[in-house]
Structures are given as C-alpha cells and as structure tokens.
Design a protein around this motif. Sequence first.
Motif, PDB file in Angstrom:
ATOM      1  N   LEU A 118       0.823  -1.209   0.000  1.00  0.00           N
ATOM      2  CA  LEU A 118       0.000   0.000   0.000  1.00  0.00           C
ATOM      3  C   LEU A 118       0.858   1.260   0.000  1.00  0.00           C
ATOM      4  O   LEU A 118       0.488   2.263  -0.608  1.00  0.00           O
ATOM      5  CB  LEU A 118      -0.952  -0.020   1.204  1.00  0.00           C
ATOM      6  N   ARG A 119       2.009   1.203   0.656  1.00  0.00           N
ATOM      7  CA  ARG A 119       2.944   2.337   0.603  1.00  0.00           C
ATOM      8  C   ARG A 119       3.467   2.484  -0.828  1.00  0.00           C
ATOM      9  O   ARG A 119       3.622   3.601  -1.330  1.00  0.00           O
ATOM     10  CB  ARG A 119       4.098   2.089   1.586  1.00  0.00           C
ATOM     11  N   ALA A 120       3.732   1.358  -1.475  1.00  0.00           N
ATOM     12  CA  ALA A 120       4.203   1.388  -2.865  1.00  0.00           C
ATOM     13  C   ALA A 120       3.144   1.927  -3.808  1.00  0.00           C
ATOM     14  O   ALA A 120       3.453   2.353  -4.924  1.00  0.00           O
ATOM     15  CB  ALA A 120       4.614  -0.018  -3.306  1.00  0.00           C
ATOM     16  N   SER A 121       1.890   1.939  -3.369  1.00  0.00           N
ATOM     17  CA  SER A 121       0.784   2.437  -4.187  1.00  0.00           C
ATOM     18  C   SER A 121       0.666   3.946  -4.170  1.00  0.00           C
ATOM     19  O   SER A 121      -0.030   4.527  -5.006  1.00  0.00           O
ATOM     20  CB  SER A 121      -0.544   1.851  -3.674  1.00  0.00           C
ATOM     21  N   VAL A 122       1.328   4.581  -3.203  1.00  0.00           N
ATOM     22  CA  VAL A 122       1.174   6.031  -3.071  1.00  0.00           C
ATOM     23  C   VAL A 122       2.489   6.797  -3.146  1.00  0.00           C
ATOM     24  O   VAL A 122       2.495   7.994  -3.430  1.00  0.00           O
ATOM     25  CB  VAL A 122       0.463   6.395  -1.743  1.00  0.00           C
ATOM     26  N   GLN A 123       3.601   6.117  -2.907  1.00  0.00           N
ATOM     27  CA  GLN A 123       4.886   6.806  -2.836  1.00  0.00           C
ATOM     28  C   GLN A 123       5.746   6.454  -4.052  1.00  0.00           C
ATOM     29  O   GLN A 123       6.146   5.296  -4.226  1.00  0.00           O
ATOM     30  CB  GLN A 123       5.606   6.413  -1.547  1.00  0.00           C
ATOM     31  N   PRO A 124       6.052   7.421  -4.910  1.00  0.00           N
ATOM     32  CA  PRO A 124       6.862   7.125  -6.099  1.00  0.00           C
ATOM     33  C   PRO A 124       8.225   6.534  -5.719  1.00  0.00           C
ATOM     34  O   PRO A 124       8.851   6.955  -4.747  1.00  0.00           O
ATOM     35  CB  PRO A 124       7.042   8.507  -6.750  1.00  0.00           C
ATOM     36  N   GLY A 125       8.653   5.534  -6.488  1.00  0.00           N
ATOM     37  CA  GLY A 125       9.965   4.938  -6.273  1.00  0.00           C
ATOM     38  C   GLY A 125      10.048   3.914  -5.159  1.00  0.00           C
ATOM     39  O   GLY A 125      11.100   3.294  -4.975  1.00  0.00           O
ATOM     40  N   PHE A 126       8.958   3.713  -4.447  1.00  0.00           N
ATOM     41  CA  PHE A 126       8.988   2.812  -3.298  1.00  0.00           C
ATOM     42  C   PHE A 126       8.858   1.344  -3.698  1.00  0.00           C
ATOM     43  O   PHE A 126       9.381   0.453  -3.035  1.00  0.00           O
ATOM     44  CB  PHE A 126       7.857   3.174  -2.315  1.00  0.00           C
ATOM     45  N   ALA A 127       8.175   1.086  -4.797  1.00  0.00           N
ATOM     46  CA  ALA A 127       7.844  -0.295  -5.181  1.00  0.00           C
ATOM     47  C   ALA A 127       9.065  -1.180  -5.357  1.00  0.00           C
ATOM     48  O   ALA A 127       9.021  -2.377  -5.039  1.00  0.00           O
ATOM     49  CB  ALA A 127       6.998  -0.305  -6.453  1.00  0.00           C
ATOM     50  N   GLN A 128      10.172  -0.632  -5.855  1.00  0.00           N
ATOM     51  CA  GLN A 128      11.357  -1.458  -6.098  1.00  0.00           C
ATOM     52  C   GLN A 128      11.894  -2.061  -4.803  1.00  0.00           C
ATOM     53  O   GLN A 128      12.592  -3.074  -4.830  1.00  0.00           O
ATOM     54  CB  GLN A 128      12.445  -0.641  -6.780  1.00  0.00           C
ATOM     55  N   ARG A 129      11.564  -1.461  -3.676  1.00  0.00           N
ATOM     56  CA  ARG A 129      12.016  -2.003  -2.391  1.00  0.00           C
ATOM     57  C   ARG A 129      11.139  -3.159  -1.923  1.00  0.00           C
ATOM     58  O   ARG A 129      11.502  -3.880  -0.986  1.00  0.00           O
ATOM     59  CB  ARG A 129      12.010  -0.899  -1.327  1.00  0.00           C
ATOM     60  N   THR A 130       9.976  -3.351  -2.563  1.00  0.00           N
ATOM     61  CA  THR A 130       9.029  -4.374  -2.098  1.00  0.00           C
ATOM     62  C   THR A 130       9.129  -5.683  -2.872  1.00  0.00           C
ATOM     63  O   THR A 130       8.441  -6.643  -2.532  1.00  0.00           O
ATOM     64  CB  THR A 130       7.583  -3.845  -2.175  1.00  0.00           C
ATOM     65  N   PHE A 131       9.961  -5.721  -3.924  1.00  0.00           N
ATOM     66  CA  PHE A 131      10.164  -6.949  -4.693  1.00  0.00           C
ATOM     67  C   PHE A 131      11.631  -7.367  -4.589  1.00  0.00           C
ATOM     68  O   PHE A 131      12.528  -6.553  -4.796  1.00  0.00           O
ATOM     69  CB  PHE A 131       9.775  -6.754  -6.160  1.00  0.00           C
ATOM     70  N   ILE A 132      11.861  -8.647  -4.279  1.00  0.00           N
ATOM     71  CA  ILE A 132      13.220  -9.158  -4.065  1.00  0.00           C
ATOM     72  C   ILE A 132      13.385 -10.431  -4.899  1.00  0.00           C
ATOM     73  O   ILE A 132      12.655 -11.407  -4.698  1.00  0.00           O
ATOM     74  CB  ILE A 132      13.470  -9.477  -2.567  1.00  0.00           C
ATOM     75  N   ARG A 133      14.328 -10.431  -5.821  1.00  0.00           N
ATOM     76  CA  ARG A 133      14.463 -11.548  -6.761  1.00  0.00           C
ATOM     77  C   ARG A 133      14.828 -12.854  -6.050  1.00  0.00           C
ATOM     78  O   ARG A 133      15.765 -12.908  -5.249  1.00  0.00           O
ATOM     79  CB  ARG A 133      15.514 -11.223  -7.817  1.00  0.00           C
ATOM     80  N   TYR A 134      14.102 -13.918  -6.398  1.00  0.00           N
ATOM     81  CA  TYR A 134      14.338 -15.236  -5.787  1.00  0.00           C
ATOM     82  C   TYR A 134      15.683 -15.830  -6.188  1.00  0.00           C
ATOM     83  O   TYR A 134      16.390 -16.409  -5.367  1.00  0.00           O
ATOM     84  CB  TYR A 134      13.255 -16.228  -6.222  1.00  0.00           C
ATOM     85  N   ALA A 135      16.015 -15.709  -7.474  1.00  0.00           N
ATOM     86  CA  ALA A 135      17.189 -16.419  -7.994  1.00  0.00           C
ATOM     87  C   ALA A 135      18.478 -15.978  -7.304  1.00  0.00           C
ATOM     88  O   ALA A 135      19.396 -16.781  -7.119  1.00  0.00           O
ATOM     89  CB  ALA A 135      17.305 -16.218  -9.506  1.00  0.00           C
ATOM     90  N   GLU A 136      18.537 -14.710  -6.900  1.00  0.00           N
ATOM     91  CA  GLU A 136      19.742 -14.220  -6.240  1.00  0.00           C
ATOM     92  C   GLU A 136      19.928 -14.850  -4.861  1.00  0.00           C
ATOM     93  O   GLU A 136      21.033 -14.888  -4.338  1.00  0.00           O
ATOM     94  CB  GLU A 136      19.694 -12.691  -6.133  1.00  0.00           C
ATOM     95  N   THR A 137      18.830 -15.314  -4.284  1.00  0.00           N
ATOM     96  CA  THR A 137      18.900 -15.958  -2.958  1.00  0.00           C
ATOM     97  C   THR A 137      18.982 -17.472  -3.079  1.00  0.00           C
ATOM     98  O   THR A 137      19.782 -18.111  -2.394  1.00  0.00           O
ATOM     99  CB  THR A 137      17.669 -15.575  -2.124  1.00  0.00           C
ATOM    100  N   PHE A 138      18.175 -18.057  -3.944  1.00  0.00           N
ATOM    101  CA  PHE A 138      18.047 -19.512  -3.972  1.00  0.00           C
ATOM    102  C   PHE A 138      18.701 -20.172  -5.180  1.00  0.00           C
ATOM    103  O   PHE A 138      18.776 -21.408  -5.237  1.00  0.00           O
ATOM    104  CB  PHE A 138      16.559 -19.902  -3.904  1.00  0.00           C
ATOM    105  N   GLY A 139      19.170 -19.382  -6.143  1.00  0.00           N
ATOM    106  CA  GLY A 139      19.855 -19.959  -7.291  1.00  0.00           C
ATOM    107  C   GLY A 139      19.010 -21.003  -8.006  1.00  0.00           C
ATOM    108  O   GLY A 139      17.805 -20.812  -8.212  1.00  0.00           O
ATOM    109  N   PRO A 140      19.607 -22.150  -8.375  1.00  0.00           N
ATOM    110  CA  PRO A 140      18.876 -23.181  -9.123  1.00  0.00           C
ATOM    111  C   PRO A 140      17.789 -23.882  -8.307  1.00  0.00           C
ATOM    112  O   PRO A 140      16.995 -24.636  -8.865  1.00  0.00           O
ATOM    113  CB  PRO A 140      19.976 -24.170  -9.524  1.00  0.00           C
ATOM    114  N   ARG A 141      17.750 -23.639  -7.005  1.00  0.00           N
ATOM    115  CA  ARG A 141      16.671 -24.222  -6.189  1.00  0.00           C
ATOM    116  C   ARG A 141      15.342 -23.506  -6.408  1.00  0.00           C
ATOM    117  O   ARG A 141      14.318 -23.973  -5.934  1.00  0.00           O
ATOM    118  CB  ARG A 141      17.047 -24.152  -4.705  1.00  0.00           C
TER     119      ARG A 141
END
Length: 372
Positions: A53-76
């Motif tokens: 909801l913060r990402a819905s109102v504050q410009p530039g905030f959304a990129q902080r709410t998504f975290i790529r899986y592959a960088e953490t879990f790799g081929p798993r």
Amino acid sequence: MGSQQSAETLGCHVVVVGGGFGGVAASQLLKSRGLDFTLIDMRDAFHHNVAALRASVQPGFAQRTFIRYAETFGPRFVQGRVERVDTQRQTVVLQGGREISYSHLILCTGTDGAFPGKFNTEASYQTAVQTYEDFVSQVQAAGSVLVVGGGSTGVEMAAEIKTEYPDKKVVLIHSKIALADAELRPSVRQQAKQVLLEKGVELLLGQKVVNLSELQLNVCSRNSSVRTDKQQTLKTDLIVRCTGLKVNSSAYASSFSCLAANGALKVNEQLQVDGFVNVFAVGDCADVNEPKMAYHAELHAAVAVSNIANSLSGKPLTSYHTGNVTMLLAMGRDDGVGQFNGVRLPRCVVTLGKSRDLLLWKSWRQMQQTQP
C-alpha cells in the motif's frame, strides 16, 4: 551439500509451492538444515506485500518491495505456475507439463485479492514494479479517492493515501460499523477509526456499494458515480477496492479432498494435510483459526520444516498452537495502531516498530540481499 547429507536425509527432496512469507521462511529453514528443496513461484521476485500500500502512493517505493528469488536460492528456485499435485506419484505438475518430484511437500499458496493490496500475477520484476508506479500516477492524478472496504487493508490504504496526499479527499466506505479485523481488541479498532478521522478521512460506515461491478477500478476517472444501498450517491475520481480476499487454492484444489469451505486445506496440529504424513500446509492456505498474516505464516513454516526434519530422524513431531493475536496496522508512515499478544500498544510504538519501514529490513535480511 550432497556429500554432507546424513543417511536419513538422502532421497529427501522438499518442494515448496508458493514464495510468499511462508514459502521463503520454509525455504531458508530447509537450506539452513541442509535439506534438498525446490521453491516454486509464478513470479521471479518475492513480494513484501506488507508494504504494497505504501508502494501504491509513494513514487519509487515499489522497487524495495520486490526481491528476486534467484539471487537468494539460485537453481533451487523454479519459476512456474503449479496446476496440480499428483499425490500418487508424488509430483508437482507445472503449467506446460514439467513435473517436479517430492518426498515432502509444503503448500504455501496464500490468498488472492484485489490490487494494489495483492499482486498475484505472473509478471517479471520490472513489470511488477512498473505496475505499482503506474498506480501511483493514478492516485496523484485524482482529486478524490474512494476506498471500498474497511477491513485492515482498507483502513491502511485510506491512511496511506491521506498521509502522502493530505489535500486529497479520501472517503472510506465499509459495510459494517466497526473498522479493521474482528480479531483485534475493540479499543484498537476504535483507535484505527480515531486515526483516520484525525487525518481527515471521511467515513461511510454501515453502507455497501451496489454498483461496484459497473465501475472502473484503480484508474482515475473524473466524477465517477458510486451508489450505496442507503440510496446515497457519491462522486469520486478514483476507486480502490480493498475487499474480497480468498484462499488461493488453484494449485491443489483438484488434488486434495480435505478442503474447508473457503478452499483452505484441513490440517492437524502438526500442520500435516489431512490424510498425508508428508504434505504440509502453511500460512493462509492452512485451515487454522487465526488471522491471515505474514507473522503466522512464518511460524507455520518453522513447524512444518521441523516436522519434516523430525520425521526423517525418527523424533516426535512438533505441534502448532494459536496464541493471542498480535497485529500491527500501519496508518501511514507517521502513525499506527495495534496489539502485541493481545495487549494494545501505544501508537508511537507501532509507528516505530512497523509504520516507518513496514518491516522491509526483515525480508531483505531473510533473503540475504541488500535493500536498494
């Protein structure tokens, strides 16, 4: 890791379906125990939707709410949509036909609901972030906003908009008189109402929108006419729906007969799905009588992983017991209400504990990545 596996873990492969809070917690616990696993999600990035909801109102905030899986879990990590579970062959079947075998299965499919509170869509990281940025533009363009639904999501949404854009007219309509979740203490629910009124949110309680299906949601459309069941007509530029959460059961509904009326999986105290010793349900898709929250999903994950490890080593299984409700509502970045273990907290404590950062630090730390 393979050479270090003990005899009882050889041949063990846990499949985790759903990469929300429960799925990520389960995957990290499996990783720390040296158990082989595969995490499956239809997106390529974890969504910290506590901050949606913060990402819905504050410009530039959304990129902080998504975290790529592959960088953490790799081929798993495997990106895909699970269509069904073949419990006889112990395989998970993905859209397109790919099959992944399991010795143990943890289902963490969560709930689905209206955007922007939920974003259960097959999308890349870039598309997901841009979808929220586009919505911010709609909010900015609107002179007035109507939030439909006064559960916890609606309450937080109205507060976020009014905090970020205090000059906008924000109206919250709710079919009941009391706001927020029924599991909260009455004094906390009253406090939520007080904060909204202090911020200048107009409340229409005990009324229902009757023409919602005819209205365009999430798009700025000047002077849209909204009718209520009390013969009231409202004019607004933007309508945001915060109702209609439902268990996301599409991955398993055709494979299990032990479904509750809402589509959740019936489980025992060990969170094993009824009729199966090697299948667990975690989070919102588990039929456990408690509020649907990230906090509870992570507690479930710990029990499920412990029980997989215990079953492999012949130890007694752990039970999950519900406790007194802990729930914090971020009322914009500068206020909040809530309770811890059933006890109401001061607003300043909730503001410091949740509202300022929305616990983003916790997810970035758990995913072992650096927040942008």
